[in-house]
Design an enzyme around this catalytic site. Structure first.
Site, PDB file in Angstrom:
ATOM      1  N   HIS A  12       0.708  -1.136   0.113  1.00  0.00           N
ATOM      2  CA  HIS A  12      -0.091   0.226  -0.061  1.00  0.00           C
ATOM      3  C   HIS A  12       0.900   1.149   0.033  1.00  0.00           C
ATOM      4  O   HIS A  12       1.324   1.822   1.104  1.00  0.00           O
ATOM      5  CB  HIS A  12      -0.862  -0.201   1.009  1.00  0.00           C
ATOM      6  CG  HIS A  12      -2.087   1.018   1.096  1.00  0.00           C
ATOM      7  ND1 HIS A  12      -3.275   0.773   1.046  1.00  0.00           N
ATOM      8  CD2 HIS A  12      -1.882   2.421   1.168  1.00  0.00           C
ATOM      9  CE1 HIS A  12      -3.998   1.912   1.062  1.00  0.00           C
ATOM     10  NE2 HIS A  12      -3.353   2.802   1.140  1.00  0.00           N
ATOM     11  N   GLU A 195     -11.271   3.456   6.912  1.00  0.00           N
ATOM     12  CA  GLU A 195     -10.233   4.247   7.843  1.00  0.00           C
ATOM     13  C   GLU A 195     -11.099   5.641   8.256  1.00  0.00           C
ATOM     14  O   GLU A 195     -11.258   5.658   9.473  1.00  0.00           O
ATOM     15  CB  GLU A 195      -9.416   4.986   6.471  1.00  0.00           C
ATOM     16  CG  GLU A 195      -8.191   5.854   7.151  1.00  0.00           C
ATOM     17  CD  GLU A 195      -7.330   6.762   6.215  1.00  0.00           C
ATOM     18  OE1 GLU A 195      -6.205   7.134   6.349  1.00  0.00           O
ATOM     19  OE2 GLU A 195      -7.780   6.734   4.815  1.00  0.00           O
TER      20      GLU A 195
END
Length: 330
Positions: A12, A195
């Site tokens: 990521h 998130e």
């Protein structure tokens, strides 16, 4: 060997977000573009919160204006990866920042990025794969253009498709068309969720988009039924602890749920996201996790194994990486 020195896999990593501030300032000076407002007095990126971070991020990308700029950027980012013992990385690439989503322009930018990646592999051994990524707050129609770019350039280098950006914009399901197009091109799928969007955004990404990986996904810890669904569907989380703490999703690393997720059996990996924005590196991530959760070399070997299994790469690359990841005891 300390855990910092272990070879690492990173899944990521945003290419533009990994641009060293000095590199961006240098390009701005060359092009006579004034973006001095995005830096603090020490020369680091400056922002107030996540949404301000997105604005600063996009301002920084304005100096990246040509394939040659992205060639130089890719080399600069991979040099940082090598310095942190990263042997394999997957980077999110935004066609929106590489020709505005135009396929012909995208191919030129992509050729430059891939050339840099090939050179760095020959020089250092590091392997890079690209994941074209739509920007959620640019909307579903623009995402379709990104999906066309991704689908038309699917290759041994372009192996996945994803989505980043503001999780507060719309719903994951609004982007089904783009993800279906990428799936038909045999690209593997990931999406940022969990998130800022909460656990429901993770559930939506899994059910509506059919992803096998989730970017971040840490808010899943708040929903036991979702944890069970993640386990049943074998979904892997691309966790970026330093990013989550820097953006104040969690107050500090000891409050971060990565250890609890592992204890529940969830497959987690470790990445930096946008490392210079969050004052982190892969070495720092490994060291901080070791210090905070008392993880040793065997824990990080297990994390690397999870990342290897989840990587969007071919069998030959996986076999090559497996050999390099035979880690000695610390």
């Amino acid at each position: 060997m300390t855990v910092q020195d272990l070879p690492k896999i990173e899944l990521h990593l945003h290419l533009e977000g990994a641009a060293p501030p000095a590199f961006i300032r240098g390009l701005a000076k060359e092009k006579k573009i004034d973006i001095s407002g995005i830096f603090d007095e020490k020369g680091a990126y400056k922002y107030k919160d996540f949404w301000d971070f997105l604005k600063v991020y996009e301002a920084a990308t304005t100096v990246l204006q040509s394939p040659q700029d992205f060639y130089r950027l890719t080399r600069a980012v991979l040099e940082e990866c090598v310095a942190n013992q990263v042997i394999y990385a997957e980077t999110f690439l935004a066609p929106d920042f590489c020709g505005g989503g135009d396929l012909i322009a995208w191919k030129d930018y992509l050729a430059a990025i891939e050339q840099a990646a090939t050179e760095m592999r020959d020089e250092t051994g590091i392997i890079l794969k690209g994941i074209p990524t739509c920007v959620r707050h640019f909307g579903p129609d623009q995402a379709k253009k990104t999906a066309i770019c991704a689908s038309e350039t699917a290759s041994s280098f372009i192996t996945g498709f994803g989505m980043g950006g503001d999780e507060a914009f719309g719903r994951q399901g609004d982007f089904t068309y783009a993800f279906d197009m990428a799936r038909e091109a045999k690209l593997q799928l990931t999406s940022h969720a969990g998130e800022w969007g909460g656990p429901e955004s993770v559930r939506d990404a899994i059910r509506d988009l059919g992803v096998t990986r989730i970017g971040h996904g840490v808010r899943a810890i708040e929903d036991d039924a979702l944890i069970q669904e993640i386990l049943e569907k074998d979904v892997v989380l691309e966790v970026c602890p330093g990013s989550n703490v820097a953006l104040k999703v969690y107050k500090n690393l000891s409050d971060h749920p990565i250890a609890k997720l592992r204890e529940r059996g969830v497959k987690v990996t470790v990445s930096t996201d946008d490392p210079p924005f969050f004052h982190t590196t892969m070495r720092k991530e490994f060291d901080d996790l070791s210090q905070t959760f008392d993880w040793d070399a065997q824990d990080f070997k297990a994390l690397n194994q999870t990342a290897l299994d989840a990587a969007f790469c071919d069998a030959a690359t996986r076999a090559e990486l497996k050999q390099k990841l035979e880690l000695p005891d610390a």
